[in-house]
Design a protein around this motif. Structure first.
Motif, PDB file in Angstrom:
ATOM      1  N   ARG A 178       0.828  -1.214   0.000  1.00  0.00           N
ATOM      2  CA  ARG A 178       0.000   0.000   0.000  1.00  0.00           C
ATOM      3  C   ARG A 178       0.857   1.256   0.000  1.00  0.00           C
ATOM      4  O   ARG A 178       0.539   2.224  -0.693  1.00  0.00           O
ATOM      5  N   ALA A 179       1.935   1.213   0.784  1.00  0.00           N
ATOM      6  CA  ALA A 179       2.811   2.399   0.820  1.00  0.00           C
ATOM      7  C   ALA A 179       3.372   2.658  -0.565  1.00  0.00           C
ATOM      8  O   ALA A 179       3.453   3.798  -1.025  1.00  0.00           O
ATOM      9  N   LYS A 205       2.027   1.883  -3.446  1.00  0.00           N
ATOM     10  CA  LYS A 205       0.980   2.402  -4.309  1.00  0.00           C
ATOM     11  C   LYS A 205       0.757   3.885  -4.023  1.00  0.00           C
ATOM     12  O   LYS A 205       0.655   4.711  -4.921  1.00  0.00           O
ATOM     13  N   LYS A 206       0.723   4.191  -2.727  1.00  0.00           N
ATOM     14  CA  LYS A 206       0.444   5.560  -2.319  1.00  0.00           C
ATOM     15  C   LYS A 206       1.546   6.510  -2.795  1.00  0.00           C
ATOM     16  O   LYS A 206       1.264   7.561  -3.380  1.00  0.00           O
ATOM     17  N   ASP A 264       1.302   7.026  -6.456  1.00  0.00           N
ATOM     18  CA  ASP A 264       0.224   7.969  -6.797  1.00  0.00           C
ATOM     19  C   ASP A 264       0.677   9.414  -6.600  1.00  0.00           C
ATOM     20  O   ASP A 264       0.377  10.289  -7.415  1.00  0.00           O
ATOM     21  N   ILE A 265       1.410   9.641  -5.506  1.00  0.00           N
ATOM     22  CA  ILE A 265       1.888  11.004  -5.237  1.00  0.00           C
ATOM     23  C   ILE A 265       2.840  11.456  -6.338  1.00  0.00           C
ATOM     24  O   ILE A 265       2.750  12.572  -6.842  1.00  0.00           O
ATOM     25  N   SER A 282      10.674   9.845  -0.680  1.00  0.00           N
ATOM     26  CA  SER A 282       9.800  10.929  -0.245  1.00  0.00           C
ATOM     27  C   SER A 282      10.621  12.175   0.055  1.00  0.00           C
ATOM     28  O   SER A 282      10.159  13.280  -0.197  1.00  0.00           O
TER      29      SER A 282
END
Ligand code: GDP
Length: 419
Positions: A20-21, A23-24, A27-28, A345
């Motif tokens: 999930r991380a 994917k997230k 997306d960002i 990030s």
């Protein structure tokens, strides 16, 4: 039935933290990419006057962000969780991997000593294949026997890598982006530096597979000493494999277990200093890989797992293997998110920051220019107003003069008539 089983396991898998991380964060970056492209089009001259405000260097800078962001997305798409297995030949490394993958993927057993590194990773599609280091050729893997032969016959350098691509949908761990690396035994005079540089620096978890019928050897210890000097606090799990053998001597089972447990935890806590006592308790397991694999293959045939049992006490060993997998999944998923995504990030943030600063500058300049134009306009309007007023004054004066003149003329005319 197999798929349903996988789906169920997948719903609750701690690996989803990573999935999930990923994917997230992807997306960002898609959003950042859109934003960067739009901004680049803008600074490249979508707006007619932009050339007056934005210089060439800035335009180039924005173009470089497009490349940077797509570079990060590219790396991100290849990010996975990596686990590497070490231990002496025949301790059961390949068997542990097969048990976790629920299939006989890697060859194991006598005569099937893998003398190079073998990486198993997931692919879309149905066809498994392998790729040898330094080649792009996809070699078909139709059977495990053929794979075994391919791996054994080749004169492969012991630190080279064979990549086995296995259909994702056949295994939930591969589907969730876990990559497995099997190593040649640490007893085969390893070139530790090469091993660590080529295969260990980006591993999230290390699994040391021991043979519970003997004690940890110096070769096994040295390898991890070397790893822990190069990596800060590597995550290490220790599997005391072949624990089914202990069933034949039940009277010694507990004392042998306690002894192994103490040696293993001491190794992690005191020697390597990579775990706290509490963590170490969760890192040492007593399992039987061969038995777990057999049990799982039986289950897939719809038979009871116990039919795969090798000895008394199957249930405990089976649970312990599952317990290991659970702890392993939690550990690898969290560690991979921390080490792999933290970097992306912070790069994403710094790109966004730099862009914002540049756009702030451009906005500032656009504002100054706007104000200058306003000012010019105001001056112009003032001048016009002034002229108008003067014009008005002049006209009024003229009107008065004419008026006066007319009156004067009238008076003069009237006077002349009277006379
Ligand atoms: P590797 O060289 O470390 O990869 O070891 P393998 O996985 O090839 O295993 C060597 C041999 O030990 C094979 O014949 C396996 O079937 C056997 N083996 C592996 N794990 C176990 C176990 O837990 N119990 C028993 N009894 N045999 C095992």
């Amino acid at each position: 039935a197999t798929r349903a089983l996988h789906n169920n396991a997948n719903d609750i898998s701690p690996l989803q933290i990573f999935v999930r991380a990923k994917k997230k964060i992807n997306d960002i970056f898609v959003e950042i990419e859109d934003y960067v492209s739009e901004t680049t089009r803008f600074v490249e001259g979508d707006v007619p006057i932009s050339g007056d405000i934005i210089d060439k260097a800035e335009t180039e800078q924005f173009k470089s962000y497009v490349l940077k962001v797509s570079g990060i997305r590219e790396v991100l798409s290849r990010d996975h969780m990596k686990v590497a297995f070490f231990g002496r030949t025949s301790n059961g490394k390949s068997s542990v991997i097969n048990a976790m993958l629920r299939d006989k993927i890697l060859p194991s057993g006598i005569g099937h000593t893998t003398n190079c590194f073998c990486q198993v990773e997931g692919i879309d599609g149905q066809e498994a294949y392998l790729v040898k280091e330094g080649s792009d050729e996809k070699l078909n893997v139709t059977s495990i026997k053929q794979l075994a032969n391919a791996l054994c016959q080749e004169k492969l350098c012991e630190s080279s890598l064979v990549r086995i691509f296995w259909p994702r949908e056949r295994c939930s761990l591969l589907r969730d982006d876990v990559v497995f690396v099997d190593s040649p035994g640490v007893d085969v005079s390893p070139n530790l530096d090469d091993w660590i540089d080529n295969h260990c620096l980006n591993a999230d978890v290390f699994v040391l597979v021991l043979n519970s019928e003997s004690t940890m050897t110096l070769a096994e210890k040295s390898f991890f000493h070397e790893v822990s000097t190069r990596l800060s606090k590597p995550n290490i799990f220790i599997l005391n494999n072949r624990w089914d053998a202990s069933a034949s001597e039940p009277e010694f089972q507990e004392s042998v277990k306690a002894q192994h447990q103490e040696r293993c935890t001491d190794f992690l806590i005191k020697e390597l200093k990579v775990s706290t006592p509490k963590e170490a308790e969760e890192r040492v397991f007593f399992v039987s890989a061969r038995e777990t694999l057999q049990a799982r293959l039986k289950e897939q045939e719809g038979l009871p797992a116990i039919q795969g049992a090798l000895a008394e006490g199957f249930q405990n060993r089976y649970f312990e293997f599952q317990d290991f997998e659970r702890k392993f999944e939690e550990c690898i998923s969290q560690s991979a998110v921390r080490t792999k995504f933290a970097q992306h990030s912070s790069r994403g943030k710094s790109i966004a920051n730099e862009m914002r600063q540049m756009l702030d500058g451009i906005y500032e300049r656009a504002n100054v220019m706007h104000n200058q134009k306003l000012d010019q306009k105001k001056k112009l309007t003032d001048r016009i107003a002034n002229t108008e007023q003067q014009l008005m004054l002049v006209t009024r004066e003229m009107k008065m003069k004419i008026h006066n003149m007319v009156e004067e003329v009238e008076q003069k005319v009237a006077k002349a008539l009277n006379e």
